[in-house]
Design a protein around this motif. Structure first.
Motif, PDB file in Angstrom:
ATOM      1  N   ASN A  34       0.832  -0.943   0.053  1.00 14.53           N
ATOM      2  CA  ASN A  34      -0.151   0.108   0.041  1.00 14.53           C
ATOM      3  C   ASN A  34       0.852   1.309   0.010  1.00 14.53           C
ATOM      4  O   ASN A  34       1.981   1.282   0.769  1.00 14.53           O
ATOM      5  CB  ASN A  34      -0.913  -0.034   1.268  1.00 14.53           C
ATOM      6  CG  ASN A  34      -2.233  -0.755   1.141  1.00 14.53           C
ATOM      7  OD1 ASN A  34      -2.458  -0.867  -0.109  1.00 14.53           O
ATOM      8  ND2 ASN A  34      -2.474  -1.715   2.096  1.00 14.53           N
ATOM      9  N   VAL A  35       0.258   2.206  -0.754  1.00 14.98           N
ATOM     10  CA  VAL A  35       1.042   3.826  -0.784  1.00 14.98           C
ATOM     11  C   VAL A  35       0.254   4.566   0.193  1.00 14.98           C
ATOM     12  O   VAL A  35      -0.868   4.831   0.056  1.00 14.98           O
ATOM     13  CB  VAL A  35       1.148   4.388  -1.873  1.00 14.98           C
ATOM     14  CG1 VAL A  35       1.776   5.510  -1.948  1.00 14.98           C
ATOM     15  CG2 VAL A  35       1.807   3.160  -2.865  1.00 14.98           C
ATOM     16  N   TYR A  36       1.038   5.309   1.123  1.00 21.20           N
ATOM     17  CA  TYR A  36       0.224   6.254   1.912  1.00 21.20           C
ATOM     18  C   TYR A  36       0.799   7.638   1.822  1.00 21.20           C
ATOM     19  O   TYR A  36       2.021   7.732   1.692  1.00 21.20           O
ATOM     20  CB  TYR A  36       0.422   6.026   3.517  1.00 21.20           C
ATOM     21  CG  TYR A  36      -0.322   4.673   3.926  1.00 21.20           C
ATOM     22  CD1 TYR A  36      -1.768   4.809   4.754  1.00 21.20           C
ATOM     23  CD2 TYR A  36       0.123   3.248   3.733  1.00 21.20           C
ATOM     24  CE1 TYR A  36      -2.289   3.820   5.154  1.00 21.20           C
ATOM     25  CE2 TYR A  36      -0.602   2.326   4.199  1.00 21.20           C
ATOM     26  CZ  TYR A  36      -1.764   2.495   4.905  1.00 21.20           C
ATOM     27  OH  TYR A  36      -2.436   1.436   5.210  1.00 21.20           O
ATOM     28  N   ARG A  37       0.083   8.767   1.854  1.00 19.43           N
ATOM     29  CA  ARG A  37       0.580  10.108   1.941  1.00 19.43           C
ATOM     30  C   ARG A  37       0.187  10.959   2.837  1.00 19.43           C
ATOM     31  O   ARG A  37      -0.875  10.863   3.483  1.00 19.43           O
ATOM     32  CB  ARG A  37      -0.140  10.815   0.352  1.00 19.43           C
ATOM     33  CG  ARG A  37       0.319  12.137   0.220  1.00 19.43           C
ATOM     34  CD  ARG A  37      -0.381  12.593  -1.105  1.00 19.43           C
ATOM     35  NE  ARG A  37      -1.772  12.832  -1.018  1.00 19.43           N
ATOM     36  CZ  ARG A  37      -2.910  12.588  -2.002  1.00 19.43           C
ATOM     37  NH1 ARG A  37      -2.215  12.300  -3.023  1.00 19.43           N
ATOM     38  NH2 ARG A  37      -3.609  12.930  -1.637  1.00 19.43           N
ATOM     39  N   TRP A  38       1.012  11.789   3.465  1.00 15.52           N
ATOM     40  CA  TRP A  38       0.658  12.445   4.745  1.00 15.52           C
ATOM     41  C   TRP A  38      -0.174  13.638   4.540  1.00 15.52           C
ATOM     42  O   TRP A  38       0.048  14.268   3.486  1.00 15.52           O
ATOM     43  CB  TRP A  38       2.091  13.213   5.207  1.00 15.52           C
ATOM     44  CG  TRP A  38       1.823  13.891   6.356  1.00 15.52           C
ATOM     45  CD1 TRP A  38       2.057  15.176   6.449  1.00 15.52           C
ATOM     46  CD2 TRP A  38       1.669  13.560   7.889  1.00 15.52           C
ATOM     47  NE1 TRP A  38       2.046  15.863   7.743  1.00 15.52           N
ATOM     48  CE2 TRP A  38       1.507  14.581   8.703  1.00 15.52           C
ATOM     49  CE3 TRP A  38       1.485  12.288   8.565  1.00 15.52           C
ATOM     50  CZ2 TRP A  38       1.249  14.648   9.951  1.00 15.52           C
ATOM     51  CZ3 TRP A  38       1.020  12.270   9.918  1.00 15.52           C
ATOM     52  CH2 TRP A  38       1.043  13.396  10.656  1.00 15.52           C
ATOM     53  N   LEU A  80       5.546   3.539   2.370  1.00 14.56           N
ATOM     54  CA  LEU A  80       4.944   2.098   1.754  1.00 14.56           C
ATOM     55  C   LEU A  80       4.738   1.333   3.314  1.00 14.56           C
ATOM     56  O   LEU A  80       5.160   1.261   4.014  1.00 14.56           O
ATOM     57  CB  LEU A  80       5.756   1.530   0.936  1.00 14.56           C
ATOM     58  CG  LEU A  80       6.314   2.336  -0.519  1.00 14.56           C
ATOM     59  CD1 LEU A  80       7.430   1.242  -1.099  1.00 14.56           C
ATOM     60  CD2 LEU A  80       5.243   2.349  -1.096  1.00 14.56           C
ATOM     61  N   SER A  81       3.467   0.546   2.881  1.00 11.41           N
ATOM     62  CA  SER A  81       3.343  -0.513   3.849  1.00 11.41           C
ATOM     63  C   SER A  81       3.199  -2.003   3.181  1.00 11.41           C
ATOM     64  O   SER A  81       2.904  -1.886   1.926  1.00 11.41           O
ATOM     65  CB  SER A  81       2.061  -0.406   4.678  1.00 11.41           C
ATOM     66  OG  SER A  81       0.927  -0.589   3.856  1.00 11.41           O
ATOM     67  N   VAL A  82       3.872  -2.641   3.669  1.00 12.90           N
ATOM     68  CA  VAL A  82       4.024  -4.138   3.288  1.00 12.90           C
ATOM     69  C   VAL A  82       2.847  -4.896   4.011  1.00 12.90           C
ATOM     70  O   VAL A  82       2.920  -5.145   5.344  1.00 12.90           O
ATOM     71  CB  VAL A  82       5.419  -4.903   3.211  1.00 12.90           C
ATOM     72  CG1 VAL A  82       5.492  -6.273   2.653  1.00 12.90           C
ATOM     73  CG2 VAL A  82       6.308  -3.866   2.546  1.00 12.90           C
ATOM     74  N   VAL A  83       1.902  -5.506   3.112  1.00 10.62           N
ATOM     75  CA  VAL A  83       0.714  -6.085   3.812  1.00 10.62           C
ATOM     76  C   VAL A  83       1.117  -7.634   4.008  1.00 10.62           C
ATOM     77  O   VAL A  83       1.265  -8.188   2.856  1.00 10.62           O
ATOM     78  CB  VAL A  83      -0.318  -5.925   3.252  1.00 10.62           C
ATOM     79  CG1 VAL A  83      -1.789  -6.419   3.929  1.00 10.62           C
ATOM     80  CG2 VAL A  83      -0.660  -4.262   2.897  1.00 10.62           C
ATOM     81  N   ALA A  84       1.112  -8.135   5.146  1.00 14.87           N
ATOM     82  CA  ALA A  84       1.510  -9.667   5.604  1.00 14.87           C
ATOM     83  C   ALA A  84       0.071 -10.271   5.127  1.00 14.87           C
ATOM     84  O   ALA A  84      -1.024  -9.797   5.006  1.00 14.87           O
ATOM     85  CB  ALA A  84       1.967  -9.950   6.699  1.00 14.87           C
ATOM     86  N   PRO A  85       0.031 -11.655   4.657  1.00 10.22           N
ATOM     87  CA  PRO A  85      -1.329 -12.335   4.480  1.00 10.22           C
ATOM     88  C   PRO A  85      -2.128 -12.242   5.466  1.00 10.22           C
ATOM     89  O   PRO A  85      -3.457 -12.314   5.197  1.00 10.22           O
ATOM     90  CB  PRO A  85      -0.575 -13.908   4.331  1.00 10.22           C
ATOM     91  CG  PRO A  85       0.704 -13.745   3.887  1.00 10.22           C
ATOM     92  CD  PRO A  85       1.391 -12.451   4.599  1.00 10.22           C
ATOM     93  N   ASP A  86      -1.749 -12.025   6.925  1.00 10.48           N
ATOM     94  CA  ASP A  86      -2.680 -11.886   7.909  1.00 10.48           C
ATOM     95  C   ASP A  86      -3.027 -10.442   8.113  1.00 10.48           C
ATOM     96  O   ASP A  86      -4.073 -10.231   9.010  1.00 10.48           O
ATOM     97  CB  ASP A  86      -2.117 -12.337   9.224  1.00 10.48           C
ATOM     98  CG  ASP A  86      -0.904 -11.430   9.684  1.00 10.48           C
ATOM     99  OD1 ASP A  86      -0.581 -10.432   9.171  1.00 10.48           O
ATOM    100  OD2 ASP A  86      -0.171 -11.702  10.556  1.00 10.48           O
TER     101      ASP A  86
END
Length: 673
Positions: A608-612, A649-655
């Motif tokens: 995911n992409v986040y913006r402040w 960025l956030s790396v989304v785990a399977p959980d």
């Protein structure tokens, strides 16, 4: 006790006319006569000056102090002393009579009492009288009476020499004689005169004028005690008058003395002719100017390596063609001008070598970037090469040190069919006057002599424009807006903008044309850092302050400002196995590169992409659905314009859990920028 000034001696005559009274006392017997300006002193055994003086002597000054009888045969009290002198006062003028005494003193000028201090006193009395003495001879008399006690008397008469007081001119010198003394090499005139009678004389001045002229020229001056002067009379054969004028200490100048005529011998050669030489293939052609009194000329030549000249010709013309000179050999020439008395003077020496025709019709224009030359090809069109020489002095020496790199060479044919060549001297200093000469080489390898010398002045100067004023830096959300006052330099061309860094050379940011006085630095992330910017003006002549490594070599304007701080107020811990690198676009989108470990592609559910968002002080997700774990870049089409934004960025785990990357900034310009 007797004064040292009044002892008996044989009478003498003092040669002191024309000066103030001296300091030597001279005494004599009763039959003494004292030469002016020495006083005759008579001592009486009474205070009424009756009877025969007891003693007569000569005094150069009146300055006495007696504690007893002034001389043998006189009483110590109730005695009188009379001093008299008759002298020539010249033109007269303002004088100061100063008397002091213990007891009585009276001073007379030509029998008229001027000072009267006639009383018995226990204190010294004094008085000074300012008066004007008429010109000519006058008699001074000083009477002194001592009744009781110590005796003192002093008297002086001195000219008043202030220019504000003394307006009387000295008398013109008399007895003037002028003797002309030629010696074969020059002519001197010795002028002598009689002493002037002025007591305030400062000196004499000798003047000369040409017969038939009314203008006098001062040629010598002397002190008051010198009555002789020399002048180097111009040896022209003309007649001259001399006269002497006296001047006093107040600056008053006498009329001229009687004029003395001398006739000089003509030992003056004509003025030197100015010789020029033009070399052509057939001859060395000489020409020279004609001095006013020259009646003939002699032409001399020598080979440049020889020591002695050979006489080529005598002529009454002002030119000579030397066809006997060997082609290619250098010769030195000179010409002597002779007058009717056979006085001769040589010209300058010129060197000439029979050679090919130099470039013709050389012209120059001076645009801001250099000097543009144009010249016409010599007849035959056989030029193989040509050189240009430049010097700040004239004539121009065609040596290596004056050789110019004349570039941008062109050749074309003009309307008449003549071949025209051009080149440009881009070097040299602006605002400087230069002299130029061209030479050409023909196809046989022979070089010509120099063309006619050309003098041009480069426009402008070598001075950088002054620093800009009122330089400001306004922080923006995407950089800085620099602003300054328009430069007052009339020759301004443009500005250069730099960011100054203390660690290294400044970074060039851009150019601003003259007439514009603002510049936007950006896109630049608004991260709260300080920056220093420098604006450097350039003129149309290429002058500007240069950075030398240690700073600018001329004053510049700089401004330091701090960015707006739009950074997120919270930053998650960087634990994701991915890194984010943003890049700035000039369009309407924000872009970024994604670099993840290999494990992300096989183990993560997505990215995911986040913006402040500054308004909510929170990170807003801008991806509707997670990006594929293998994504390497992303474009944010909703990025706001004209500001700095921050992504992570956030790396989304399977959980469904997330780990976060680094934060990086992206800057966009305003729409339409």
């Amino acid at each position: 006790m007797n004064s040292a000034r009044g002892t008996a001696a044989v009478a003498v005559v003092l040669a002191t006319a024309g000066t103030l009274l001296g300091s030597t006392a001279v005494t004599a017997s009763a039959a003494t006569t004292c030469a002016s300006p020495v006083y005759k002193r008579q001592l009486f055994a009474n205070t009424t000056f009756k009877g025969t003086p007891k003693k007569t002597a000569c005094d150069t000054v009146i300055d006495e102090s007696w504690s007893g009888a002034p001389a043998s045969g006189l009483p110590k009290d109730n005695f009188g002393v009379r001093w008299t002198v008759t002298r020539d006062f010249g033109s007269g003028g303002p004088f100061a009579l100063a008397a002091s005494g213990l007891d009585g003193i009276r001073v007379y000028l030509d029998g008229t009492r001027r000072i009267d201090l006639w009383k018995n006193t226990t204190k010294t009395v004094s008085k000074t009288v300012n008066l004007t003495v008429p010109k000519g001879k006058h008699t001074l008399r000083v009477d002194y009476a001592n009744w009781t006690g110590a005796a003192k008397v002093k008297f002086t008469y001195t000219p008043r020499t202030s220019a504000a007081v003394d307006k009387v001119k000295p008398l013109a010198p008399a007895g003037v004689s002028a003797v002309y003394q030629p010696d074969g090499e020059g002519t001197n005139t010795v002028v002598t005169w009689a002493a002037n009678k002025e007591m305030d004389l400062a000196g004499y001045r000798l003047y000369r004028r040409l017969k038939g002229s009314s203008s006098w020229t001062e040629v010598a001056s002397t002190a008051a005690g010198t009555r002789q002067a020399w002048d180097e009379t111009p040896p022209t054969g003309q007649s001259y008058y001399y006269e002497v004028r006296a001047y006093d200490k107040a600056g008053n100048r006498s009329a001229g003395s009687e004029d003395q005529l001398v006739v000089s011998q003509d030992m003056t050669a004509p003025a030197a002719p100015v010789l020029t030489a033009t070399a052509v293939e057939a001859s060395n052609n000489l020409s020279w100017t004609a001095p006013v009194d020259a009646v003939s000329y002699r032409v001399f030549r020598k080979e440049a390596s020889d020591a002695a000249y050979t006489r080529l010709a005598d002529t009454t013309a002002t030119g000579y063609t030397d066809t006997s000179a060997a082609y290619g050999d250098a010769y030195d020439y000179k010409v002597s001008a002779l007058d009717a008395a056979k006085n001769a003077r040589s010209s300058n020496v010129v060197r000439s070598t029979r050679t090919i025709v130099p470039p013709q019709n050389v012209t120059a224009t001076v645009p801001s970037y250099g000097v543009v030359f144009s010249w016409t090809e010599a007849a035959g069109g056989d030029t193989a090469d040509y050189d240009v020489y430049r010097s700040t002095s004239s004539p121009v020496e065609t040596g290596y040190e004056n050789l110019v790199d004349c570039r941008s060479r062109t050749t074309h044919t003009d309307a008449s069919g003549a071949k025209v060549r051009t080149c440009v001297d881009y070097d040299g200093d602006q605002g400087t006057t230069y002299h130029y000469v061209m030479i050409r080489k023909n196809t046989a390898g022979r070089w010509s002599t120099g063309s006619a010398e050309l003098t041009v002045t480069r426009p402008g100067d070598e001075v950088p424009p002054p620093p800009v004023t009122d330089l400001t830096a306004q922080p923006l959300e995407y950089g800085f807006k620099l602003d300054w006052d328009d430069s007052t330099a009339t020759d301004l061309d443009h500005y250069s903008v730099y960011e100054y860094r203390s660690c290294c050379d400044p970074d060039y940011l851009g150019t601003v044309p003259a007439g514009t006085s603002e510049f936007v630095v950006g896109p630049e992330a608004a991260g709260g850092e300080s920056h220093t910017y420098v604006v450097v003006p350039h003129d149309i002549y290429g002058n500007y302050p240069e950075y030398t490594g240690a700073g600018w070599d001329a004053p510049v304007s700089r401004v330091t400002a701090t960015e707006l701080d739009l950074r997120p107020t919270t930053v998650p811990e960087n634990t994701a196995p991915c890194s984010l690198t943003t890049y700035t676009t000039l369009g309407d989108e924000g872009g970024m590169y994604i670099d993840c470990a290999d494990s992300v592609a096989t183990e993560a559910a997505g990215i995911n992409v986040y913006r402040w968002d500054r308004a909510t002080a929170a990170y807003i997700r801008v991806t509707d659905v997670p990006l594929a774990p293998t994504a390497t870049h992303y474009t944010d089409t909703t990025v706001p314009h004209g500001t700095t934004v921050y992504y992570l960025l956030s790396v989304v785990a399977p959980d469904g859990s997330e780990t976060f990357s680094n934060v990086d900034a992206s800057v966009s310009l305003p729409s339409g920028a």
